[in-house]
Design a protein around this motif. Structure first.
Motif, short mmCIF file in Angstrom:
data_model
loop_
_atom_site.label_atom_id
_atom_site.label_comp_id
_atom_site.label_asym_id
_atom_site.label_seq_id
_atom_site.Cartn_x
_atom_site.Cartn_y
_atom_site.Cartn_z
N GLN A 259 0.77 -1.24 -0.15
CA GLN A 259 0.08 0.00 -0.09
C GLN A 259 0.85 1.18 0.02
O GLN A 259 0.67 2.37 0.64
N VAL A 260 1.68 1.40 -0.79
CA VAL A 260 2.58 2.40 -1.04
C VAL A 260 1.91 3.78 -1.31
O VAL A 260 2.17 4.80 -1.24
N GLU A 261 0.81 3.38 -1.94
CA GLU A 261 -0.17 4.71 -2.50
C GLU A 261 -0.41 5.23 -1.32
O GLU A 261 -0.62 6.61 -1.63
N VAL A 262 -0.65 4.59 -0.12
CA VAL A 262 -1.07 5.63 0.99
C VAL A 262 0.07 6.79 1.38
O VAL A 262 -0.24 7.76 1.73
N ALA A 263 1.37 6.09 1.05
CA ALA A 263 2.37 7.18 1.30
C ALA A 263 2.43 8.22 0.25
O ALA A 263 2.50 9.54 0.73
N LEU A 264 2.05 7.95 -0.93
CA LEU A 264 1.94 9.01 -2.09
C LEU A 264 0.94 9.85 -1.70
O LEU A 264 1.12 11.06 -1.72
N ARG A 265 -0.17 9.33 -1.20
CA ARG A 265 -1.36 10.25 -1.08
C ARG A 265 -0.90 11.24 0.11
O ARG A 265 -1.61 12.40 0.35
N THR A 266 -0.24 10.69 1.15
CA THR A 266 0.02 11.63 2.30
C THR A 266 0.98 12.63 1.78
O THR A 266 0.69 13.92 2.22
N VAL A 267 2.00 12.36 0.87
CA VAL A 267 2.58 13.58 0.46
C VAL A 267 1.68 14.55 -0.22
O VAL A 267 1.94 15.74 0.07
N ALA A 268 0.99 13.92 -1.06
CA ALA A 268 0.17 15.10 -1.63
C ALA A 268 -0.87 15.86 -0.76
O ALA A 268 -1.21 17.04 -0.97
N ALA A 269 -1.27 15.20 0.17
CA ALA A 269 -2.12 15.90 1.25
C ALA A 269 -1.60 16.86 2.15
O ALA A 269 -1.98 17.94 2.59
N LEU A 270 -0.12 16.79 2.47
CA LEU A 270 0.69 17.73 3.24
C LEU A 270 1.37 18.70 2.41
O LEU A 270 2.25 19.74 2.92
N ALA A 271 1.29 18.62 0.88
CA ALA A 271 2.42 19.37 0.20
C ALA A 271 2.25 21.04 0.36
O ALA A 271 3.03 21.66 0.60
#
Length: 400
Positions: A220-232
């Protein structure tokens, strides 16, 4: 450390992969560390696994473990049975001339077990890192997933009904109990923490995250990617390193592009041990958004370098490799995951205190202790006649 009193016994490990396999992971590290520990205590150890382009058909590791590579990803199970049965008939790589038939088998079930208890007239230890209930639908189609789950949840507990089990966490022992495996037959032998020694290394100047592991759907590395997008927006200098390789990488790169974070994410591919230590030491927070882990080796590796981890609650052994609120944080869902990462990135004092606690927690787990525990279990199990009632093994002394 004392060697077994009798002549060195031969232990055969059956595992679908080895550490040189491009798709190898924490399970393979565990098996080879334990096998090497047995060699160091006077045993002979052989690992039979699938073939791959990065390894020869036969070799001996630095720790003295003999590695046999036979069959492919799906045929290795049949090839293991054929190799064992050929040895019983006096030919093949398990003949006396080549090291002899094994006295005991460690059958590693990564979803699909080798079912060696059906054909081997030797004691069998069933090693299960975690139960794959949630992963089957993610990795396979509907019908294959149903078949895989039937094998793991119904067939395997019956095939190994008289065998000793070993697992790496209390969470997996509890899951096995749901499948009908008596907890008294399940010994817990934790992972050790690898040597993470590194020269003094400064954290990155700007907020940084790292996700380390195989690139497959259930991580579920997608969760890490979405986290970066959410905090950018609130952390404009935030970056993420995705360290590891796997067949899911193209899909992850596409997700990063769709989220507009390609310039914030670096995919490294395979990293050496030295590169891994540097990444974990320089990053502010490590991310383990995996659906399920038997233990969570990358969590204690990060902890050994003072880096706290954010993972999901209920994801198996991560609740033991990580102490929630002390060495890292467990999230309840994707939104909570983002919130937990934000908290650690924005509160330096909290992050540093948690990193110090993570370092101390990781130091509790050593391969020396794990090797002693597993060797004691093997010595005791090997004295019991094959197919004897499991009560004669009495493994509960190994269970915390």
């Amino acid at each position: 450390m004392e060697a077994p009193a009798a002549a060195p016994r031969h232990v055969l490990f059956l595992n679908w992969r080895d550490t040189r396999n491009p798709e190898g992971g924490g399970s393979e590290v565990y098996v080879e560390q334990i096998a090497g520990a047995l060699v160091g205590r006077g045993y002979r150890a052989t690992l039979l696994c699938a073939t791959h382009s990065a390894g020869e058909a036969e070799e001996v590791t630095a720790a003295g473990v003999r590695v046999l590579r036979r069959g492919g990803r799906h045929t290795v199970y049949l090839r293991a049975a054929l190799v064992y049965l050929a040895g019983a008939l006096g030919f093949g790589p398990l003949t006396r001339r080549r090291g002899g038939r094994p006295d005991l088998i460690v059958d590693v079930g990564n979803g699909l077990p080798f079912l060696s208890a059906l054909y081997a007239r030797r004691p069998v230890i069933a090693l299960v890192h975690h139960v794959h209930r949630e992963q089957w639908p993610v990795v396979l189609g509907r019908w294959l997933a149903r078949f895989g789950w039937w094998v793991e949840s119904w067939l395997a507990p019956r095939v190994y009904r008289r065998c000793q089990y070993v697992t790496v966490s209390s969470a997996t022992r509890d899951e096995l109990a749901v499948l009908g495996v008596d907890p008294a037959r399940v010994a817990i032998v934790h992972n050790g923490t690898p040597d993470m020694t590194i020269e003094p290394t400064a954290r990155s100047a700007q907020p940084s995250l790292v996700a380390l592991g195989r690139l497959v759907p259930h991580k579920q590395v997608e969760v890490a990617l979405r986290t970066v997008a959410a905090l950018a927006g609130e952390l404009p200098e935030l970056t993420l390193v995705v360290a590891g390789q796997g067949w899911w990488e193209p899909q992850l790169r596409q997700v990063a592009a769709d989220l507009g974070v390609t310039d914030r994410v670096r995919f490294t591919g395979f990293v050496s041990d030295a590169e891994k230590r540097e990444l974990l030491a320089t990053s502010w927070v490590a991310l383990t958004p995996s659906l399920k882990e038997g233990w969570g080796l990358t969590i204690v590796e990060a902890g050994a370098l003072g880096t706290p981890t954010v993972a999901f609650r209920g994801a198996g052994g991560v609740e033991e490799s990580l102490i929630d609120g002390e060495t890292g944080l467990l999230a309840d869902d994707d939104g909570d995951f983002v919130a937990k990462v934000r908290l650690l990135l924005t509160d330096e004092a909290y992050r540093d205190a948690m990193g110090s606690a993570a370092r101390a927690h990781a130091a509790r787990f050593t391969w020396s202790v794990s090797g002693d525990t597993f060797a004691a279990l093997v010595t005791r199990a090997a004295k019991v006649p094959a197919r004897a009632p499991v009560e004669q093994i009495e493994p509960s002394y190994l269970v915390p």
